[in-house]
Scaffold this motif. Sequence first.
Motif, PDB file in Angstrom:
ATOM      1  N   ALA A 162     -61.004 -58.225 -16.153  1.00  0.00           N
ATOM      2  CA  ALA A 162     -59.962 -58.727 -15.239  1.00  0.00           C
ATOM      3  C   ALA A 162     -59.553 -57.594 -14.300  1.00  0.00           C
ATOM      4  CB  ALA A 162     -58.765 -59.230 -16.051  1.00  0.00           C
ATOM      5  N   ALA A 163     -60.569 -56.936 -13.727  1.00  0.00           N
ATOM      6  CA  ALA A 163     -60.339 -55.687 -12.985  1.00  0.00           C
ATOM      7  C   ALA A 163     -59.924 -55.894 -11.530  1.00  0.00           C
ATOM      8  CB  ALA A 163     -61.587 -54.814 -13.070  1.00  0.00           C
ATOM      9  N   GLY A 164     -59.805 -57.161 -11.088  1.00  0.00           N
ATOM     10  CA  GLY A 164     -59.299 -57.425  -9.735  1.00  0.00           C
ATOM     11  C   GLY A 164     -60.306 -57.123  -8.641  1.00  0.00           C
ATOM     12  N   GLY A 165     -59.904 -57.392  -7.392  1.00  0.00           N
ATOM     13  CA  GLY A 165     -60.764 -57.144  -6.237  1.00  0.00           C
ATOM     14  C   GLY A 165     -60.452 -55.793  -5.613  1.00  0.00           C
ATOM     15  N   CYS A 166     -60.975 -55.559  -4.403  1.00  0.00           N
ATOM     16  CA  CYS A 166     -60.798 -54.233  -3.796  1.00  0.00           C
ATOM     17  C   CYS A 166     -59.799 -54.253  -2.637  1.00  0.00           C
ATOM     18  CB  CYS A 166     -62.150 -53.666  -3.360  1.00  0.00           C
ATOM     19  SG  CYS A 166     -63.027 -54.737  -2.208  1.00  0.00           S
ATOM     20  N   ALA A 167     -58.959 -55.314  -2.566  1.00  0.00           N
ATOM     21  CA  ALA A 167     -57.960 -55.358  -1.494  1.00  0.00           C
ATOM     22  C   ALA A 167     -56.764 -54.492  -1.866  1.00  0.00           C
ATOM     23  CB  ALA A 167     -57.502 -56.799  -1.271  1.00  0.00           C
ATOM     24  N   TYR A 168     -56.247 -53.762  -0.894  1.00  0.00           N
ATOM     25  CA  TYR A 168     -55.053 -52.941  -1.062  1.00  0.00           C
ATOM     26  C   TYR A 168     -55.285 -51.759  -2.003  1.00  0.00           C
ATOM     27  CZ  TYR A 168     -50.611 -53.682   1.216  1.00  0.00           C
ATOM     28  OH  TYR A 168     -49.586 -53.630   2.107  1.00  0.00           O
ATOM     29  N   PRO A 169     -56.234 -50.885  -1.658  1.00  0.00           N
ATOM     30  CA  PRO A 169     -56.500 -49.722  -2.518  1.00  0.00           C
ATOM     31  C   PRO A 169     -55.270 -48.829  -2.707  1.00  0.00           C
ATOM     32  CG  PRO A 169     -57.657 -49.549  -0.400  1.00  0.00           C
ATOM     33  CD  PRO A 169     -57.116 -50.935  -0.491  1.00  0.00           C
ATOM     34  N   GLN A 170     -54.287 -48.926  -1.804  1.00  0.00           N
ATOM     35  CA  GLN A 170     -53.048 -48.125  -1.975  1.00  0.00           C
ATOM     36  C   GLN A 170     -52.378 -48.441  -3.302  1.00  0.00           C
ATOM     37  OE1 GLN A 170     -53.902 -50.326   0.464  1.00  0.00           O
ATOM     38  NE2 GLN A 170     -52.306 -50.376   2.000  1.00  0.00           N
ATOM     39  N   LEU A 171     -52.639 -49.666  -3.840  1.00  0.00           N
ATOM     40  CA  LEU A 171     -52.033 -50.039  -5.118  1.00  0.00           C
ATOM     41  C   LEU A 171     -53.048 -49.904  -6.257  1.00  0.00           C
ATOM     42  CD1 LEU A 171     -50.001 -53.171  -3.943  1.00  0.00           C
ATOM     43  CD2 LEU A 171     -49.110 -50.898  -4.476  1.00  0.00           C
ATOM     44  N   GLY A 172     -54.069 -49.107  -6.012  1.00  0.00           N
ATOM     45  CA  GLY A 172     -55.022 -48.789  -7.079  1.00  0.00           C
ATOM     46  C   GLY A 172     -56.247 -49.689  -7.144  1.00  0.00           C
ATOM     47  N   ALA A 173     -56.341 -50.684  -6.260  1.00  0.00           N
ATOM     48  CA  ALA A 173     -57.506 -51.575  -6.308  1.00  0.00           C
ATOM     49  C   ALA A 173     -58.762 -50.775  -5.939  1.00  0.00           C
ATOM     50  CB  ALA A 173     -57.320 -52.740  -5.345  1.00  0.00           C
ATOM     51  N   SER A 174     -59.885 -51.163  -6.547  1.00  0.00           N
ATOM     52  CA  SER A 174     -61.136 -50.443  -6.292  1.00  0.00           C
ATOM     53  C   SER A 174     -62.308 -51.390  -6.484  1.00  0.00           C
ATOM     54  CB  SER A 174     -61.268 -49.269  -7.270  1.00  0.00           C
ATOM     55  OG  SER A 174     -61.464 -49.781  -8.574  1.00  0.00           O
ATOM     56  N   ARG A 175     -63.504 -50.868  -6.359  1.00  0.00           N
ATOM     57  CA  ARG A 175     -64.701 -51.684  -6.548  1.00  0.00           C
ATOM     58  C   ARG A 175     -65.193 -51.625  -8.000  1.00  0.00           C
ATOM     59  NH1 ARG A 175     -67.009 -52.767  -1.182  1.00  0.00           N
ATOM     60  NH2 ARG A 175     -68.843 -53.489  -2.277  1.00  0.00           N
ATOM     61  N   SER A 176     -64.403 -51.051  -8.852  1.00  0.00           N
ATOM     62  CA  SER A 176     -64.810 -50.830 -10.236  1.00  0.00           C
ATOM     63  C   SER A 176     -65.269 -52.116 -10.934  1.00  0.00           C
ATOM     64  CB  SER A 176     -63.628 -50.190 -10.971  1.00  0.00           C
ATOM     65  OG  SER A 176     -63.889 -50.070 -12.314  1.00  0.00           O
ATOM     66  N   GLY A 177     -64.527 -53.196 -10.752  1.00  0.00           N
ATOM     67  CA  GLY A 177     -64.871 -54.464 -11.414  1.00  0.00           C
ATOM     68  C   GLY A 177     -66.208 -55.012 -10.939  1.00  0.00           C
ATOM     69  N   TYR A 178     -66.458 -54.919  -9.631  1.00  0.00           N
ATOM     70  CA  TYR A 178     -67.739 -55.414  -9.103  1.00  0.00           C
ATOM     71  C   TYR A 178     -68.888 -54.608  -9.696  1.00  0.00           C
ATOM     72  CZ  TYR A 178     -64.564 -57.122  -5.415  1.00  0.00           C
ATOM     73  OH  TYR A 178     -63.540 -57.699  -4.729  1.00  0.00           O
ATOM     74  N   GLU A 179     -68.654 -53.291  -9.817  1.00  0.00           N
ATOM     75  CA  GLU A 179     -69.710 -52.410 -10.343  1.00  0.00           C
ATOM     76  C   GLU A 179     -70.020 -52.755 -11.797  1.00  0.00           C
ATOM     77  OE1 GLU A 179     -68.446 -48.859  -7.281  1.00  0.00           O
ATOM     78  OE2 GLU A 179     -68.025 -48.596  -9.425  1.00  0.00           O
ATOM     79  N   LEU A 180     -68.974 -52.962 -12.598  1.00  0.00           N
ATOM     80  CA  LEU A 180     -69.192 -53.306 -14.003  1.00  0.00           C
ATOM     81  C   LEU A 180     -69.941 -54.638 -14.115  1.00  0.00           C
ATOM     82  CD1 LEU A 180     -65.725 -52.229 -15.472  1.00  0.00           C
ATOM     83  CD2 LEU A 180     -67.951 -51.249 -16.074  1.00  0.00           C
ATOM     84  N   ALA A 181     -69.517 -55.630 -13.295  1.00  0.00           N
ATOM     85  CA  ALA A 181     -70.161 -56.954 -13.373  1.00  0.00           C
ATOM     86  C   ALA A 181     -71.624 -56.862 -12.943  1.00  0.00           C
ATOM     87  CB  ALA A 181     -69.406 -57.961 -12.503  1.00  0.00           C
ATOM     88  N   SER A 182     -71.909 -56.107 -11.901  1.00  0.00           N
ATOM     89  CA  SER A 182     -73.307 -56.075 -11.449  1.00  0.00           C
ATOM     90  C   SER A 182     -74.173 -55.239 -12.385  1.00  0.00           C
ATOM     91  CB  SER A 182     -73.433 -55.663  -9.984  1.00  0.00           C
ATOM     92  OG  SER A 182     -73.132 -54.325  -9.837  1.00  0.00           O
ATOM     93  N   MET A 183     -73.594 -54.233 -13.039  1.00  0.00           N
ATOM     94  CA  MET A 183     -74.352 -53.475 -14.055  1.00  0.00           C
ATOM     95  C   MET A 183     -74.841 -54.390 -15.169  1.00  0.00           C
ATOM     96  SD  MET A 183     -72.792 -49.880 -15.310  1.00  0.00           S
ATOM     97  CE  MET A 183     -71.168 -49.691 -14.680  1.00  0.00           C
ATOM     98  N   LEU A 184     -74.046 -55.448 -15.427  1.00  0.00           N
ATOM     99  CA  LEU A 184     -74.388 -56.361 -16.521  1.00  0.00           C
ATOM    100  C   LEU A 184     -75.268 -57.515 -16.053  1.00  0.00           C
ATOM    101  CD1 LEU A 184     -70.890 -56.267 -18.176  1.00  0.00           C
ATOM    102  CD2 LEU A 184     -73.005 -55.316 -19.107  1.00  0.00           C
ATOM    103  N   GLY A 185     -75.704 -57.466 -14.804  1.00  0.00           N
ATOM    104  CA  GLY A 185     -76.643 -58.464 -14.312  1.00  0.00           C
ATOM    105  C   GLY A 185     -76.012 -59.597 -13.516  1.00  0.00           C
ATOM    106  N   HIS A 186     -74.708 -59.522 -13.242  1.00  0.00           N
ATOM    107  CA  HIS A 186     -74.079 -60.581 -12.462  1.00  0.00           C
ATOM    108  C   HIS A 186     -74.317 -60.390 -10.959  1.00  0.00           C
ATOM    109  CE1 HIS A 186     -71.998 -63.245 -15.187  1.00  0.00           C
ATOM    110  NE2 HIS A 186     -71.888 -62.195 -15.997  1.00  0.00           N
ATOM    111  N   THR A 187     -74.388 -61.509 -10.248  1.00  0.00           N
ATOM    112  CA  THR A 187     -74.538 -61.467  -8.797  1.00  0.00           C
ATOM    113  C   THR A 187     -73.168 -61.237  -8.182  1.00  0.00           C
ATOM    114  OG1 THR A 187     -76.224 -63.169  -9.042  1.00  0.00           O
ATOM    115  CG2 THR A 187     -75.374 -62.807  -6.810  1.00  0.00           C
ATOM    116  N   VAL A 188     -73.057 -60.222  -7.341  1.00  0.00           N
ATOM    117  CA  VAL A 188     -71.789 -59.956  -6.660  1.00  0.00           C
ATOM    118  C   VAL A 188     -71.990 -60.180  -5.160  1.00  0.00           C
ATOM    119  CG1 VAL A 188     -70.035 -58.220  -6.131  1.00  0.00           C
ATOM    120  CG2 VAL A 188     -71.050 -58.302  -8.419  1.00  0.00           C
ATOM    121  N   HIS A 189     -71.289 -61.163  -4.625  1.00  0.00           N
ATOM    122  CA  HIS A 189     -71.351 -61.401  -3.181  1.00  0.00           C
ATOM    123  C   HIS A 189     -70.457 -60.364  -2.503  1.00  0.00           C
ATOM    124  CE1 HIS A 189     -73.614 -65.008  -3.880  1.00  0.00           C
ATOM    125  NE2 HIS A 189     -72.720 -65.398  -4.776  1.00  0.00           N
ATOM    126  N   GLU A 190     -70.996 -59.687  -1.502  1.00  0.00           N
ATOM    127  CA  GLU A 190     -70.310 -58.562  -0.870  1.00  0.00           C
ATOM    128  C   GLU A 190     -68.863 -58.947  -0.506  1.00  0.00           C
ATOM    129  OE1 GLU A 190     -71.141 -55.520  -0.680  1.00  0.00           O
ATOM    130  OE2 GLU A 190     -69.488 -54.875   0.611  1.00  0.00           O
TER     131      GLU A 190
END
Length: 410
Positions: A162-190
């Motif tokens: 439940a790592a959230g999206g990458c909107a509003y990085p000032q509040l700590g959001a990052s691409r971390s969740g997308y990276e974890l999901a794609s490492m596990l074989g999930h398709t991530v739409h940009e």
Amino acid sequence: MGNNGKSVAVIGAGASGLMASWQAASLGARVVLFEKQRMIGRKLRATGNGRCNITNRNIDVSFYHGRNPRFVRNVFARFGLDETVAFFRGIGIPLVELESGRMYPASLQAASVTRIFEYELQRLGVDVRLHRRVERIDPHEGALRLTTAGQEREDFEAVILAAGGCAYPQLGASRSGYELASMLGHTVHEPFPSILPINITLKALHRLEGIKRDCTVSVMRSGRLADRSSGELLFTKYGISGPAALEVSRTVNESLESGEAPDIVIDFFPDMDTDELGSLLSELWSDVERPVALSLDGVLRDRLGETLVKIAGVDPAVPVKGLSVRQKTDIAGALKGLRLKPGAPRAFNEAVVAAGGVDVGELNPVSLESRILKGLHITGELLDIDGDSGGYNLQFAWSTGALAGIAASS
Ligand SMILES: Cc1cc2nc3c(=O)[nH]c(=O)nc-3n(C[C@H](O)[C@H](O)[C@H](O)COP(=O)(O)OP(=O)(O)OC[C@H]3O[C@@H](n4cnc5c(N)ncnc54)[C@H](O)[C@@H]3O)c2cc1C
């Protein structure tokens, strides 16, 4: 802590992860919640201008976008508005409805929501670990092994990402969740930014900085109407903002993302049809000695009339009697349908939500469980679903979090 319950890890203490943790723990699971920041619900505290627009009375699939928005219907059929309102009431947060169906905690304070979650998770025995960034999820001997940035390792029967999206990085959001999901074989739409101001290339428009007006904004893709919004438009030094611009920003950015160059058409007189505007202009132009810019000052504030006349290619100082028929048509055209080109999308740090994300076709909508890796559930903004402004994004985060928490604990 439930002693004999399933072991469940939740990654991310945002809206979705808090809800998932609560549901799983209340059903007896042994829950560990990993949060990379120093507090829970950091973004949640900033939502709805600090008031937390929890949901919307008018919740409906039509307010959601992504490659498969119907996924939302299956989710809400099991945990929708009624369940959400009852859940919050149950934890001591009755909701109140304000403008256009938007529902808020009766305290009108987002911080009260995170405080109550903090208490509830403690009461249910959830092991909340702050400053823990999960870096890897690996299948390991029938379980899922998490590895944190500090190289701590722990195995769980189920993991809710439940790592959230990458909107509003000032509040700590990052691409971390997308990276974890794609490492596990999930398709991530940009991911691309949604609900944010729009750059406009025409420099002459930037002079209107600070001016507000109720307008209709249309987005045309390949000559066809793709989106439209009416409401307050705010002109800025780079383009347009205000509710009417934010509402169409997703369509604009989606077409830019796919390599198209959409047109943005602004109607400055949305309450009049073309004939009515024509009659108004004839009346305003009855004094033929008046400079054309001044002739519009009674209906358009500040520099709006003058700027639009210039954009129409006409000298604003020219008296009305000096206008050709063609010039009159061009001015009327700029007032009723000013055609503009958007520049590149503005950055994620102005976006309320990230569109794009994990393909929902790879998840079961009942449990949010991955069809690729058993025991993994993915929820919230990380998914390729985004909602309009008005409580729709939080509702999706609550609903997916709840279903994942319930499924992971059983
Ligand atoms: C300024 C602003 C105002 C908003 N207002 C509203 C509103 O009023 N109503 C509405 O419906 N929506 C609103 N939204 C959108 C809404 O906040 C989000 O859609 C929602 O918070 C998404 O919930 P989430 O749980 O999926 O992600 P988030 O709330 O972003 O939570 C994800 C959490 O995961 C943590 N995390 C990420 N990666 C890791 C990792 N690898 N390890 C450990 N932890 C990790 C993050 O630090 C974060 O705390 C607003 C957004 C912004 C930016």
